[in-house]
Design an enzyme around this catalytic site. Structure first.
Site, PDB file in Angstrom:
ATOM      1  N   ASN A   1      47.775  39.394  46.532  1.00 25.91           N
ATOM      2  CA  ASN A   1      47.345  39.753  45.182  1.00 25.91           C
ATOM      3  C   ASN A   1      48.326  39.103  44.214  1.00 25.91           C
ATOM      4  O   ASN A   1      49.436  39.600  44.030  1.00 25.91           O
ATOM      5  CB  ASN A   1      47.351  41.284  45.043  1.00 25.91           C
ATOM      6  CG  ASN A   1      47.021  41.739  43.633  1.00 25.91           C
ATOM      7  OD1 ASN A   1      46.615  40.950  42.791  1.00 25.91           O
ATOM      8  ND2 ASN A   1      47.211  43.033  43.375  1.00 25.91           N
ATOM      9  N   TRP A   2      47.897  37.989  43.646  1.00 28.51           N
ATOM     10  CA  TRP A   2      48.808  37.255  42.750  1.00 28.51           C
ATOM     11  C   TRP A   2      49.038  37.982  41.422  1.00 28.51           C
ATOM     12  O   TRP A   2      49.948  37.635  40.688  1.00 28.51           O
ATOM     13  CB  TRP A   2      48.242  35.863  42.443  1.00 28.51           C
ATOM     14  CG  TRP A   2      48.220  34.903  43.592  1.00 28.51           C
ATOM     15  CD1 TRP A   2      48.522  35.166  44.912  1.00 28.51           C
ATOM     16  CD2 TRP A   2      47.880  33.513  43.525  1.00 28.51           C
ATOM     17  NE1 TRP A   2      48.383  34.017  45.657  1.00 28.51           N
ATOM     18  CE2 TRP A   2      47.985  32.982  44.829  1.00 28.51           C
ATOM     19  CE3 TRP A   2      47.479  32.652  42.496  1.00 28.51           C
ATOM     20  CZ2 TRP A   2      47.720  31.645  45.127  1.00 28.51           C
ATOM     21  CZ3 TRP A   2      47.200  31.320  42.775  1.00 28.51           C
ATOM     22  CH2 TRP A   2      47.331  30.824  44.093  1.00 28.51           C
ATOM     23  N   LYS A   3      48.186  38.944  41.119  1.00 30.32           N
ATOM     24  CA  LYS A   3      48.258  39.645  39.819  1.00 30.32           C
ATOM     25  C   LYS A   3      48.210  38.597  38.699  1.00 30.32           C
ATOM     26  O   LYS A   3      47.532  37.590  38.835  1.00 30.32           O
ATOM     27  CB  LYS A   3      49.491  40.549  39.757  1.00 30.32           C
ATOM     28  CG  LYS A   3      49.538  41.486  40.975  1.00 30.32           C
ATOM     29  CD  LYS A   3      50.562  42.575  40.864  1.00 30.32           C
ATOM     30  CE  LYS A   3      50.491  43.427  42.129  1.00 30.32           C
ATOM     31  NZ  LYS A   3      51.403  44.572  42.090  1.00 30.32           N
TER      32      LYS A   3
ATOM     33  N   GLU B   1      47.193  49.442  39.197  1.00 30.69           N
ATOM     34  CA  GLU B   1      47.493  48.929  37.855  1.00 30.69           C
ATOM     35  C   GLU B   1      46.251  48.970  36.970  1.00 30.69           C
ATOM     36  O   GLU B   1      46.326  49.213  35.774  1.00 30.69           O
ATOM     37  CB  GLU B   1      48.065  47.503  37.961  1.00 30.69           C
ATOM     38  CG  GLU B   1      49.488  47.531  38.509  1.00 30.69           C
ATOM     39  CD  GLU B   1      49.893  46.323  39.316  1.00 30.69           C
ATOM     40  OE1 GLU B   1      49.233  45.265  39.228  1.00 30.69           O
ATOM     41  OE2 GLU B   1      50.877  46.434  40.084  1.00 30.69           O
TER      42      GLU B   1
ATOM     43  N   SER C   1      55.240  46.680  48.514  1.00 33.28           N
ATOM     44  CA  SER C   1      56.509  46.054  48.915  1.00 33.28           C
ATOM     45  C   SER C   1      56.529  45.584  50.363  1.00 33.28           C
ATOM     46  O   SER C   1      57.556  45.652  51.042  1.00 33.28           O
ATOM     47  CB  SER C   1      57.697  46.998  48.644  1.00 33.28           C
ATOM     48  OG  SER C   1      57.779  47.297  47.268  1.00 33.28           O
TER      49      SER C   1
ATOM     50  N   HIS D   1      42.682  48.749  41.946  1.00 31.67           N
ATOM     51  CA  HIS D   1      44.140  48.628  42.075  1.00 31.67           C
ATOM     52  C   HIS D   1      44.800  49.642  41.131  1.00 31.67           C
ATOM     53  O   HIS D   1      44.290  49.898  40.036  1.00 31.67           O
ATOM     54  CB  HIS D   1      44.585  47.202  41.733  1.00 31.67           C
ATOM     55  CG  HIS D   1      46.015  46.977  42.094  1.00 31.67           C
ATOM     56  ND1 HIS D   1      47.042  47.385  41.282  1.00 31.67           N
ATOM     57  CD2 HIS D   1      46.582  46.443  43.195  1.00 31.67           C
ATOM     58  CE1 HIS D   1      48.191  47.099  41.883  1.00 31.67           C
ATOM     59  NE2 HIS D   1      47.942  46.525  43.034  1.00 31.67           N
TER      60      HIS D   1
ATOM     61  N   GLY E   1      55.726  47.168  44.046  1.00 29.68           N
ATOM     62  CA  GLY E   1      56.634  46.399  43.206  1.00 29.68           C
ATOM     63  C   GLY E   1      57.996  47.052  43.028  1.00 29.68           C
ATOM     64  O   GLY E   1      58.788  46.649  42.183  1.00 29.68           O
TER      65      GLY E   1
ATOM     66  N   GLY F   1      51.658  41.883  47.159  1.00 32.66           N
ATOM     67  CA  GLY F   1      51.846  41.451  45.775  1.00 32.66           C
ATOM     68  C   GLY F   1      52.954  40.415  45.686  1.00 32.66           C
ATOM     69  O   GLY F   1      52.749  39.225  45.936  1.00 32.66           O
ATOM     70  N   GLY F   2      54.156  40.880  45.376  1.00 35.93           N
ATOM     71  CA  GLY F   2      55.292  39.981  45.136  1.00 35.93           C
ATOM     72  C   GLY F   2      55.477  38.915  46.204  1.00 35.93           C
ATOM     73  O   GLY F   2      55.651  37.731  45.887  1.00 35.93           O
TER      74      GLY F   2
ATOM     75  N   GLU G   1      47.686  51.991  49.097  1.00 35.56           N
ATOM     76  CA  GLU G   1      48.879  51.520  48.399  1.00 35.56           C
ATOM     77  C   GLU G   1      49.552  52.686  47.672  1.00 35.56           C
ATOM     78  O   GLU G   1      49.132  53.036  46.557  1.00 35.56           O
ATOM     79  CB  GLU G   1      48.498  50.459  47.363  1.00 35.56           C
ATOM     80  CG  GLU G   1      47.816  49.238  47.941  1.00 35.56           C
ATOM     81  CD  GLU G   1      47.987  48.038  47.035  1.00 35.56           C
ATOM     82  OE1 GLU G   1      48.577  47.059  47.492  1.00 35.56           O
ATOM     83  OE2 GLU G   1      47.550  48.091  45.871  1.00 35.56           O
TER      84      GLU G   1
HETATM   85  P1  PGA Z   1      53.837  44.531  45.959  1.00 36.12           P
HETATM   86  O1  PGA Z   1      52.366  44.774  45.358  1.00 36.12           O
HETATM   87  O2  PGA Z   1      53.658  43.909  47.301  1.00 36.12           O
HETATM   88  O3  PGA Z   1      54.512  43.644  44.966  1.00 36.12           O
HETATM   89  O4  PGA Z   1      54.486  45.893  46.046  1.00 36.12           O
HETATM   90  C1  PGA Z   1      51.322  45.210  46.162  1.00 36.12           C
HETATM   91  C2  PGA Z   1      50.081  45.375  45.323  1.00 36.12           C
HETATM   92  O5  PGA Z   1      50.206  45.806  44.169  1.00 36.12           O
HETATM   93  O6  PGA Z   1      48.969  45.084  45.771  1.00 36.12           O
END
Ligand code: PGA
Length: 252
Positions: free
Chosen positions: A9-11, A99, A215, A97, A175, A236-237, A169
């Site tokens: 997930n590049w966001k 967010e 994470s 998600h 994050g 994500g990251g 998640e």
């Molecule tokens: P993260 O994000 O790996 O940076 O914790 C995961 C996500 O939000 O899908």
């Protein structure tokens, strides 16, 4: 049996040039280093999807969006429909998600509409669920996640539910560098599978991929991915670096 999926997930990260470089690195590493029983998915910003689709067309790496509208078409300025995504060759779409729930007010009921329209247009939803820290602290996580799943997914027919991918998640792990322990992940994933079994039966439950997100990185991926009910990751990251992303998939 259920698919193993490692989805990035590049966001809201990467310019087009940066995204192209990352994509070509991932495609090449995947070709050289990965077994073909792990499905990689790149969930990129909308604006890059068309460009990256042409780069992924001959590869085993699939393409995903990070959201879609709950409406089919019309006067919804700034929105992107599931049909548009389908028309440019997108395979997956992340829905719900945390967010989007937190910053854009997405509710379980809105997400039920998005899930429907995504499925109608042949997209595979990666449906996200997960509890905030205060719920975990009072041990309310299972009821919280079960309600998210029930309200957004349990109206689906057996056939449609069978297409869903779930991503658990925990919000406190996204994050933050804090990961759920493998015991915490396994416990929740098993509870989700049990909930699906009760509603849709064992066969569908056993075929549903349930990803862990929060994470995940090369250093902790092996332990998380070795859990019986963890069928992959939503990253994500660590998906922003090709080496880390492919190493996570390799640790399967
Ligand atoms: P993260 O994000 O790996 O940076 O914790 C995961 C996500 O939000 O899908």
């Amino acid at each position: 049996m259920r698919k193993k999926i490692i989805a990035g997930n590049w966001k809201m990260n990467k310019t087009l040039e940066e995204g192209k470089i990352l994509t070509s690195e991932v495609v090449n590493m995947a070709k050289d280093e990965l077994r073909d029983d792990v499905q990689l998915v790149l969930c990129t910003p909308f604006i890059h999807l068309s460009n990256l689709q042409t780069m992924l067309a001959d590869s085993t790496v699939a393409l995903g969006a990070q959201n879609c509208s709950n409406h089919a078409s019309g006067a919804y300025t700034g929105e992107t429909s599931a049909a548009m995504l389908q028309s440019i060759g997108v395979d997956y779409v992340i829905l719900g998600h945390s967010e989007r729930r937190e910053y854009f007010g997405e509710t379980d009921f809105l997400l039920a509409e998005k899930v429907d329209i995504a499925l109608e247009n042949g997209l595979i939803p990666i449906f996200c669920c997960g509890e905030p820290l205060e719920i975990r602290e009072r041990d309310g996580q299972q009821a919280y996640v079960q309600q998210q799943i029930e309200e957004s997914l349990f109206h689906l027919s057996d056939e449609k539910f069978g297409k869903i991918v779930i991503a658990y998640e925990p919000i406190w792990a996204i994050g933050t560098g804090k990961t759920a322990s493998s015991d915490q992940a396994q416990e929740m994933h098993a509870a989700i599978r049990k909930q699906i079994t009760e509603k849709y039966g064992e066969e569908i439950a056993n075929n549903t991929s349930i990803l862990y997100g929060g994470s995940m990185k090369p250093a902790n991926a092996e332990e998380l991915l070795s859990c019986m009910d963890v069928d992959g990751g939503l990253i994500g990251g660590a998906s922003l670096k090709s080496r880390d992303f492919v190493d996570i998939a390799k640790s399967y």
